[in-house]
Design a protein around this motif. Structure first.
Motif, PDB file in Angstrom:
ATOM      1  N   GLU A   9       0.841  -1.191   0.000  1.00 26.37           N
ATOM      2  CA  GLU A   9       0.000   0.000   0.000  1.00 26.37           C
ATOM      3  C   GLU A   9       0.883   1.251   0.000  1.00 26.37           C
ATOM      4  OE1 GLU A   9      -3.852   1.447   2.461  1.00 26.37           O
ATOM      5  OE2 GLU A   9      -2.109   0.906   3.683  1.00 26.37           O
ATOM      6  N   ALA A  10       1.965   1.231   0.775  1.00 26.35           N
ATOM      7  CA  ALA A  10       2.887   2.369   0.814  1.00 26.35           C
ATOM      8  C   ALA A  10       3.536   2.592  -0.547  1.00 26.35           C
ATOM      9  CB  ALA A  10       3.959   2.151   1.885  1.00 26.35           C
ATOM     10  N   ILE A  11       3.833   1.519  -1.263  1.00 29.41           N
ATOM     11  CA  ILE A  11       4.400   1.647  -2.605  1.00 29.41           C
ATOM     12  C   ILE A  11       3.393   2.338  -3.528  1.00 29.41           C
ATOM     13  CG2 ILE A  11       5.190   0.364  -4.640  1.00 29.41           C
ATOM     14  CD1 ILE A  11       6.268  -1.773  -2.592  1.00 29.41           C
ATOM     15  N   GLY A  31       2.174   9.729  -5.926  1.00 22.61           N
ATOM     16  CA  GLY A  31       2.682  11.052  -5.588  1.00 22.61           C
ATOM     17  C   GLY A  31       2.371  11.473  -4.165  1.00 22.61           C
ATOM     18  N   ARG A  32       2.042  10.525  -3.333  1.00 20.47           N
ATOM     19  CA  ARG A  32       1.681  10.812  -1.945  1.00 20.47           C
ATOM     20  C   ARG A  32       2.794  10.303  -1.021  1.00 20.47           C
ATOM     21  NH1 ARG A  32      -4.320   8.626  -1.487  1.00 20.47           N
ATOM     22  NH2 ARG A  32      -3.952   9.231   0.667  1.00 20.47           N
ATOM     23  N   SER A  33       3.971  10.898  -1.186  1.00 23.85           N
ATOM     24  CA  SER A  33       5.145  10.419  -0.459  1.00 23.85           C
ATOM     25  C   SER A  33       5.030  10.602   1.048  1.00 23.85           C
ATOM     26  CB  SER A  33       6.415  11.109  -0.974  1.00 23.85           C
ATOM     27  OG  SER A  33       6.640  10.719  -2.311  1.00 23.85           O
ATOM     28  N   SER A  34       4.422  11.674   1.498  1.00 26.76           N
ATOM     29  CA  SER A  34       4.260  11.853   2.949  1.00 26.76           C
ATOM     30  C   SER A  34       3.404  10.738   3.527  1.00 26.76           C
ATOM     31  CB  SER A  34       3.641  13.211   3.268  1.00 26.76           C
ATOM     32  OG  SER A  34       4.534  14.251   2.954  1.00 26.76           O
ATOM     33  N   ALA A  35       2.305  10.436   2.868  1.00 32.87           N
ATOM     34  CA  ALA A  35       1.442   9.347   3.329  1.00 32.87           C
ATOM     35  C   ALA A  35       2.183   8.017   3.266  1.00 32.87           C
ATOM     36  CB  ALA A  35       0.168   9.287   2.494  1.00 32.87           C
ATOM     37  N   SER A  36       3.012   7.828   2.254  1.00 33.87           N
ATOM     38  CA  SER A  36       3.774   6.598   2.094  1.00 33.87           C
ATOM     39  C   SER A  36       4.766   6.417   3.249  1.00 33.87           C
ATOM     40  CB  SER A  36       4.519   6.611   0.756  1.00 33.87           C
ATOM     41  OG  SER A  36       5.320   5.457   0.613  1.00 33.87           O
ATOM     42  N   VAL A  37       5.531   7.454   3.536  1.00 33.28           N
ATOM     43  CA  VAL A  37       6.513   7.375   4.627  1.00 33.28           C
ATOM     44  C   VAL A  37       5.805   7.170   5.962  1.00 33.28           C
ATOM     45  CG1 VAL A  37       8.262   8.674   5.923  1.00 33.28           C
ATOM     46  CG2 VAL A  37       8.318   8.645   3.421  1.00 33.28           C
ATOM     47  N   SER A  75       5.791   7.010  16.248  1.00 34.82           N
ATOM     48  CA  SER A  75       4.358   7.258  15.996  1.00 34.82           C
ATOM     49  C   SER A  75       4.089   8.752  15.836  1.00 34.82           C
ATOM     50  CB  SER A  75       3.506   6.701  17.132  1.00 34.82           C
ATOM     51  OG  SER A  75       3.524   5.306  17.120  1.00 34.82           O
ATOM     52  N   GLY A  76       4.683   9.544  16.682  1.00 33.98           N
ATOM     53  CA  GLY A  76       4.506  10.988  16.593  1.00 33.98           C
ATOM     54  C   GLY A  76       5.019  11.546  15.277  1.00 33.98           C
ATOM     55  N   ASN A  77       6.169  11.057  14.849  1.00 39.24           N
ATOM     56  CA  ASN A  77       6.712  11.499  13.567  1.00 39.24           C
ATOM     57  C   ASN A  77       5.839  11.039  12.407  1.00 39.24           C
ATOM     58  OD1 ASN A  77       9.443  12.994  13.603  1.00 39.24           O
ATOM     59  ND2 ASN A  77       9.607  11.498  15.253  1.00 39.24           N
ATOM     60  N   ALA A  78       5.282   9.841  12.505  1.00 42.27           N
ATOM     61  CA  ALA A  78       4.379   9.365  11.453  1.00 42.27           C
ATOM     62  C   ALA A  78       3.179  10.305  11.342  1.00 42.27           C
ATOM     63  CB  ALA A  78       3.926   7.936  11.747  1.00 42.27           C
ATOM     64  N   ALA A  79       2.608  10.682  12.489  1.00 40.86           N
ATOM     65  CA  ALA A  79       1.454  11.590  12.490  1.00 40.86           C
ATOM     66  C   ALA A  79       1.832  12.947  11.904  1.00 40.86           C
ATOM     67  CB  ALA A  79       0.902  11.740  13.901  1.00 40.86           C
ATOM     68  N   HIS A  80       2.999  13.445  12.272  1.00 36.27           N
ATOM     69  CA  HIS A  80       3.448  14.743  11.755  1.00 36.27           C
ATOM     70  C   HIS A  80       3.647  14.684  10.238  1.00 36.27           C
ATOM     71  CE1 HIS A  80       5.513  18.515  11.256  1.00 36.27           C
ATOM     72  NE2 HIS A  80       6.522  17.855  10.686  1.00 36.27           N
ATOM     73  N   ARG A  90       2.358  12.608   8.129  1.00 34.97           N
ATOM     74  CA  ARG A  90       1.037  12.441   7.499  1.00 34.97           C
ATOM     75  C   ARG A  90       0.326  13.790   7.395  1.00 34.97           C
ATOM     76  NH1 ARG A  90      -0.216   8.408  10.202  1.00 34.97           N
ATOM     77  NH2 ARG A  90       0.150   6.821   8.653  1.00 34.97           N
ATOM     78  N   SER A  91       0.481  14.633   8.423  1.00 36.21           N
ATOM     79  CA  SER A  91      -0.192  15.935   8.433  1.00 36.21           C
ATOM     80  C   SER A  91       0.367  16.898   7.379  1.00 36.21           C
ATOM     81  CB  SER A  91      -0.094  16.577   9.818  1.00 36.21           C
ATOM     82  OG  SER A  91       1.206  17.108  10.040  1.00 36.21           O
ATOM     83  N   LEU A  92       1.533  16.617   6.875  1.00 38.24           N
ATOM     84  CA  LEU A  92       2.143  17.471   5.861  1.00 38.24           C
ATOM     85  C   LEU A  92       1.406  17.394   4.528  1.00 38.24           C
ATOM     86  CD1 LEU A  92       5.929  16.838   6.571  1.00 38.24           C
ATOM     87  CD2 LEU A  92       4.523  18.788   7.320  1.00 38.24           C
ATOM     88  N   GLY A  93       0.644  16.349   4.352  1.00 39.05           N
ATOM     89  CA  GLY A  93      -0.112  16.213   3.108  1.00 39.05           C
ATOM     90  C   GLY A  93       0.681  15.524   2.025  1.00 39.05           C
ATOM     91  N   ASP A  94       0.248  15.748   0.833  1.00 40.68           N
ATOM     92  CA  ASP A  94       0.783  14.995  -0.300  1.00 40.68           C
ATOM     93  C   ASP A  94       1.905  15.726  -1.015  1.00 40.68           C
ATOM     94  OD1 ASP A  94      -1.005  12.992   0.295  1.00 40.68           O
ATOM     95  OD2 ASP A  94      -2.496  13.693  -1.149  1.00 40.68           O
TER      96      ASP A  94
END
Length: 166
Positions: free
Chosen positions: A114-116, A122-128, A152-157, A159-163
């Motif tokens: 799914e991350a791939i 083009g959704r690299s933030s969501a992927s990471v 987990s906190g970094n993942a949330a941050h 993700r919040s950056l968007g695409d």
């Protein structure tokens, strides 16, 4: 010998660099068992490995409709979702992975693929962020466990950056 045994034997002999003999060996099983979910899945996988995603897609869809179950269903979701990604159908691929992850929440492979797709879309933030979630959920080591909250906190941050401003 059962149908499953015969299919296993064909797949054990496959050459991933030359899938045509495997496809040729599987097609008679399709002719004699056209509605068998595993036969449909294995033919789809053979075409997929051969780089013929347009043909593989049809077989994966038929296998899913025929009631594929268990680990074969999980594997089909991975391969079908990846095929859709390779065909440029990112949203359809992500929908397959959403469905699959609900059905198989304990599969890190589904999350990785799914991350791939997220990255390809083009959704690299969501992927990471998704990959970091997988680390938190599935990687067990003292080193990782010490930093679970930070990861987990970094993942949330992230993700919040968007695409990625695309």
């Amino acid at each position: 010998m059962t149908l499953d045994d015969e299919l296993d034997l064909i797949l054990e002999r496959r050459d991933r660099d030359n899938m045509q003999p495997t496809i040729d060996a599987l097609l008679p099983y399709y002719a004699s068992h056209p509605g068998d979910a595993r036969v449909l899945y294995e033919i789809g996988g053979a075409y997929d490995t051969a780089g013929q995603e347009d043909i593989a897609r049809k077989f994966y869809e038929e296998a899913l409709a025929a009631g594929l179950e268990g680990d074969l269903l999980r594997r089909c979701y991975i391969q079908y979702g990846s095929t859709l990604r390779n065909l440029g159908e990112f949203e359809a691929s992500l929908e397959v992975f959403r469905t699959a992850r609900t059905a198989f929440p304990g599969s890190p492979a589904l999350g990785a693929f799914e991350a791939i797709t997220l990255h390809a879309a083009g959704r690299s933030s969501a992927s990471v962020a998704s990959l970091l979630d997988l680390v938190v959920e599935f990687v067990r080591s003292r080193d990782i466990e010490r930093y679970l909250a930070a990861i987990s906190g970094n993942a949330a941050h992230i993700r919040s950056l968007g695409d990625d401003h695309s």
